[in-house]
Design an enzyme around this catalytic site. Structure first.
Site, PDB file in Angstrom:
ATOM      1  N   LYS A   1       0.847  -1.390   0.013  1.00  0.00           N
ATOM      2  CA  LYS A   1      -0.059  -0.071  -0.015  1.00  0.00           C
ATOM      3  C   LYS A   1       0.844   1.117   0.042  1.00  0.00           C
ATOM      4  CE  LYS A   1      -1.924   2.777   2.865  1.00  0.00           C
ATOM      5  NZ  LYS A   1      -1.538   3.891   1.940  1.00  0.00           N
TER       6      LYS A   1
ATOM      7  N   GLY B   1       7.227   5.373   8.150  1.00  0.00           N
ATOM      8  CA  GLY B   1       6.493   6.675   7.943  1.00  0.00           C
ATOM      9  C   GLY B   1       6.491   7.108   9.321  1.00  0.00           C
ATOM     10  N   SER B   2       5.474   8.028   9.936  1.00  0.00           N
ATOM     11  CA  SER B   2       5.728   8.908  11.102  1.00  0.00           C
ATOM     12  C   SER B   2       5.998   7.809  12.103  1.00  0.00           C
ATOM     13  CB  SER B   2       4.665   9.831  11.280  1.00  0.00           C
ATOM     14  OG  SER B   2       3.592   9.111  11.333  1.00  0.00           O
ATOM     15  N   THR B   3       6.549   8.686  13.360  1.00  0.00           N
ATOM     16  CA  THR B   3       6.572   7.742  14.802  1.00  0.00           C
ATOM     17  C   THR B   3       5.086   7.536  15.019  1.00  0.00           C
ATOM     18  OG1 THR B   3       8.985   8.341  15.188  1.00  0.00           O
ATOM     19  CG2 THR B   3       7.488   7.829  16.995  1.00  0.00           C
ATOM     20  N   GLU B   4       4.363   8.456  15.098  1.00  0.00           N
ATOM     21  CA  GLU B   4       3.037   8.661  15.430  1.00  0.00           C
ATOM     22  C   GLU B   4       2.123   7.466  14.918  1.00  0.00           C
ATOM     23  OE1 GLU B   4       0.890  12.062  14.068  1.00  0.00           O
ATOM     24  OE2 GLU B   4      -0.837  11.487  15.055  1.00  0.00           O
ATOM     25  N   ILE B   5       2.294   7.396  13.573  1.00  0.00           N
ATOM     26  CA  ILE B   5       1.448   6.280  12.840  1.00  0.00           C
ATOM     27  C   ILE B   5       2.153   4.931  13.198  1.00  0.00           C
ATOM     28  CG2 ILE B   5       0.580   5.548  10.694  1.00  0.00           C
ATOM     29  CD1 ILE B   5      -0.865   7.897  11.657  1.00  0.00           C
ATOM     30  N   GLY B   6       3.458   4.779  13.289  1.00  0.00           N
ATOM     31  CA  GLY B   6       4.227   3.836  13.652  1.00  0.00           C
ATOM     32  C   GLY B   6       3.645   3.153  15.030  1.00  0.00           C
TER      33      GLY B   6
ATOM     34  N   GLU C   1      10.146   1.641  10.620  1.00  0.00           N
ATOM     35  CA  GLU C   1      11.116   2.667  10.177  1.00  0.00           C
ATOM     36  C   GLU C   1      10.642   4.137  10.134  1.00  0.00           C
ATOM     37  OE1 GLU C   1      13.347   5.208   9.059  1.00  0.00           O
ATOM     38  OE2 GLU C   1      13.332   4.544   6.809  1.00  0.00           O
TER      39      GLU C   1
ATOM     40  N   CYS D   1      13.878  10.803   6.321  1.00  0.00           N
ATOM     41  CA  CYS D   1      13.976  10.523   7.493  1.00  0.00           C
ATOM     42  C   CYS D   1      15.099  10.444   8.214  1.00  0.00           C
ATOM     43  CB  CYS D   1      13.394   8.851   7.755  1.00  0.00           C
ATOM     44  SG  CYS D   1      14.221   7.775   6.823  1.00  0.00           S
TER      45      CYS D   1
ATOM     46  N   GLU E   1      10.252  16.290  14.751  1.00  0.00           N
ATOM     47  CA  GLU E   1      10.646  16.241  13.419  1.00  0.00           C
ATOM     48  C   GLU E   1       9.619  16.843  12.471  1.00  0.00           C
ATOM     49  OE1 GLU E   1       9.303  11.976  11.323  1.00  0.00           O
ATOM     50  OE2 GLU E   1      11.393  12.400  10.630  1.00  0.00           O
TER      51      GLU E   1
HETATM   52  P1  ADP Z   1       3.600  10.731   7.072  1.00  0.00           P
HETATM   53  O1  ADP Z   1       3.606  11.537   8.200  1.00  0.00           O
HETATM   54  O2  ADP Z   1       4.897  10.493   6.296  1.00  0.00           O
HETATM   55  O3  ADP Z   1       2.677  11.535   6.018  1.00  0.00           O
HETATM   56  P2  ADP Z   1       2.341   8.608   7.804  1.00  0.00           P
HETATM   57  O4  ADP Z   1       2.948   8.005   8.929  1.00  0.00           O
HETATM   58  O5  ADP Z   1       0.993   9.488   7.988  1.00  0.00           O
HETATM   59  O6  ADP Z   1       3.344   9.472   7.134  1.00  0.00           O
HETATM   60  O7  ADP Z   1       1.886   7.439   6.537  1.00  0.00           O
HETATM   61  C1  ADP Z   1       2.821   6.492   5.965  1.00  0.00           C
HETATM   62  C2  ADP Z   1       1.802   5.432   5.513  1.00  0.00           C
HETATM   63  O8  ADP Z   1       1.073   4.999   6.427  1.00  0.00           O
HETATM   64  C3  ADP Z   1       1.012   5.736   4.420  1.00  0.00           C
HETATM   65  O9  ADP Z   1       0.885   4.898   3.512  1.00  0.00           O
HETATM   66  C4  ADP Z   1      -0.307   5.978   5.202  1.00  0.00           C
HETATM   67  O10 ADP Z   1      -1.465   5.757   4.125  1.00  0.00           O
HETATM   68  C5  ADP Z   1      -0.197   4.731   6.132  1.00  0.00           C
HETATM   69  N1  ADP Z   1      -1.103   4.954   7.212  1.00  0.00           N
HETATM   70  C6  ADP Z   1      -1.376   6.095   7.784  1.00  0.00           C
HETATM   71  N2  ADP Z   1      -2.271   5.874   8.841  1.00  0.00           N
HETATM   72  C7  ADP Z   1      -2.369   4.439   9.045  1.00  0.00           C
HETATM   73  C8  ADP Z   1      -3.153   3.501  10.022  1.00  0.00           C
HETATM   74  N3  ADP Z   1      -3.870   4.054  11.062  1.00  0.00           N
HETATM   75  N4  ADP Z   1      -2.814   1.996   9.783  1.00  0.00           N
HETATM   76  C9  ADP Z   1      -2.171   1.861   8.557  1.00  0.00           C
HETATM   77  N5  ADP Z   1      -1.408   2.661   7.865  1.00  0.00           N
HETATM   78  C10 ADP Z   1      -1.660   3.982   8.120  1.00  0.00           C
END
Ligand code: ADP
Length: 497
Positions: free
Chosen positions: A195, A248-253, A270, A304, A401
């Protein structure tokens, strides 16, 4: 004007026109519902097309295809040499279409096309070629059982593919992020659902055509576009997904790690960074200044490992700043298809607002703008290369960040002090040290808590060198042997003779 976007090639127009589709079982299929996501060119903020916003049913269909392809052994039981050959063919096909991939990346993400062609696309190809070789080299170590009578048992350890891997990629280097996850997963024998980020899915979709052409059996690689909180979230909780690899972001990680807990999926993350650039008084200041500028302005700071905190020794601080400002013109943003550009706009309206809000927040907290600080152009998401000084360690611009072309610069007096400052962060992804003093270099390299430490360079990333973060910058390592082993399970077989 440097902000005027040029016309797209016919190949790019075709790729954009056919973007709203999903790649499942080696075929392009329509979504079960009509929801779509706009494709925006960040160089002029115009909508140029639509991606599918995959429904739960779409995601389930992709996972089912990957599951079938894994369980019936059409990929795992293929001769490793044949798996290796498919991955090599994919690399060759990307190379054959490198110009189109560079253009699509520039249109979708905003990075200069020249940069995509010189750095981005080649490193995606390198990763595939490096990882292809692991298909025939994955191994496990068998030891003599410790507690069993020698000769009474035959015991060995198998390393097996973990199963279906969901690969969730960010928007900053779309093709690199896709291939750096696809390559080890496929080498290990996994099947995958990729995705890409909802802002930048063009190159991942273009990859779909090449997957079939490279000879991968149907269902081995599936690509679904869609939003994170819907399609992404569905992948992270799906019972038929065995492994999540996320950048992606630490928050979403953290959100993903929690979501994956219910089914205890294997997870590699990562995440974000706030990487220090440490410049010692004896450094080659011209190289250090150019290096510090490149560390933060490359890809408009949307990287990153961006060197977003400069620590220059008190004796050379002013000269370092001078050197960095001399570089600002070189990094001045332009439309992504302008061949004269080295930096483009940031990726999206959201990102633009976020970065500008950080600059504002820094100023309100007492920081001064030494270079840049503003936005440019009447349309598109252009931000000036920006250096903030007079900052304090606890300010948000120093701790958080920003993911934009904004760096904070501070002074230090001695090595112990700068090691403490460098480690005064929730992150630990990268760090660079600029000096001719080898012993200081290695002493600091040992002290700084970061997954990668560079000496007299920054952001140098190699497929064979483990890559990942300490602290809240991630979990696990990508690249190299650990990167491929992250897609495997170990199985002990113990047979009484
Ligand atoms: P950035 O802060 O770099 O925009 P995100 O961490 O928000 O990156 O997103 C990175 C990836 O994670 C994207 O493909 C996004 O669609 C996906 N993503 C965002 N939120 C979720 C979630 N709750 N569950 C799974 N994947 C997510």
């Amino acid at each position: 004007s440097p902000f005027t976007q040029r016309d797209y090639s016919d190949a790019a127009k075709r790729a954009i026109a056919r973007a709203p589709a999903l790649f499942i079982d080696n075929a392009w299929v329509a979504s079960t519902h009509g929801a779509t996501i706009p494709i925006i060119d960040p160089s002029n903020a115009r909508e140029i097309g639509r991606f599918v916003d995959a429904s739960d049913a779409d995601v389930d269909r992709a996972v089912a295809a990957a599951r079938r392809a894994f369980d019936d052994g059409r990929w795992t039981t293929l001769r490793p040499l044949d798996r290796e050959r498919c991955i090599h063919r994919l690399a060759d096909l990307i190379e054959a279409h490198a110009d189109e991939f560079s253009e699509l990346e520039a249109i979708d993400n905003g990075m200069p096309k020249g940069m995509a062609a010189a750095a981005d696309i080649p490193s995606a190809i390198d990763m595939l070629r490096y990882m292809a070789g692991w298909a025939t080299k994955i191994s496990s170590e068998t030891t003599l059982p410790a507690s069993l009578p020698v000769g009474a048992y035959h015991a060995y350890v198998r390393r097996e593919a973990v199963g279906v891997a969901a690969l969730i990629a960010p928007w900053n280097f779309p093709l690199v992020m896709a291939t750096l996850k696809i390559a080890p997963a496929l080498a290990a024998g996994c099947t995958v659902v990729l995705k890409p980020a909802e802002q930048t899915s063009l190159t991942a979709l273009r990859l779909g055509d090449l997957i079939a052409e490279a000879g991968f059996p149907a269902g081995v690689v599936n690509i679904v576009t869609g939003n994170g909180h819907t399609a992404g979230a569905r992948l992270t909780t799906h019972p038929d997904v065995d492994k999540i690899a996320f950048t992606g972001s630490t928050e979403i990680g953290k959100v993903i790690n929690r979501a994956a807990t219910d089914t205890l999926k294997h997870v590699t993350l990562e995440l974000g960074g706030k990487s220090p650039v440490v410049i010692l008084p004896d450094a080659d200041l011209e190289a250090a200044g150019a290096g510090a500028a490149g560390a933060i302005f490359f890809n408009a700071g949307q990287i990153c490992v961006a060197g977003s905190r400069i620590y220059a020794h008190r004796d050379v601080f002013d000269r370092v700043l001078e050197q960095v400002s001399e570089q600002a013109a070189f990094w001045s943003p332009r439309a992504s298809l302008d061949p004269a550009g080295h930096m483009g706009p940031v990726v999206s309206q959201d990102q633009f607002e976020r970065v500008m809000a950080y600059i504002d927040d820094g100023k309100k907290a007492g920081a001064s703008v030494a270079i840049g600080g503003g936005s440019l152009g009447s349309e598109g998401y252009y931000i000036e290369p920006t250096v903030l000084v007079d900052v304090k360690p606890q300010m948000r611009v120093v701790q958080e960040e920003i993911f934009g072309p904004v760096v904070v610069a501070q002074r230090f007096d001695d090595l112990d002090e700068v090691a403490r400052q460098a480690n005064d962060s929730a992150f630990g992804l990268g760090a660079s040290i600029w000096t001719k003093d080898l012993s200081a270099m290695h002493r600091l390299a040992g002290k700084i808590k970061a997954g990668t430490v560079w000496g007299n360079c920054h952001s140098v990333i190699d497929p064979a060198m483990p890559f990942g973060g300490y602290k809240q910058s991630g979990l696990g390592r990508e690249h190299g042997r650990p990167g491929v082993e992250a897609y495997t399970e170990l199985k002990s077989v113990i047979v009484q003779l």
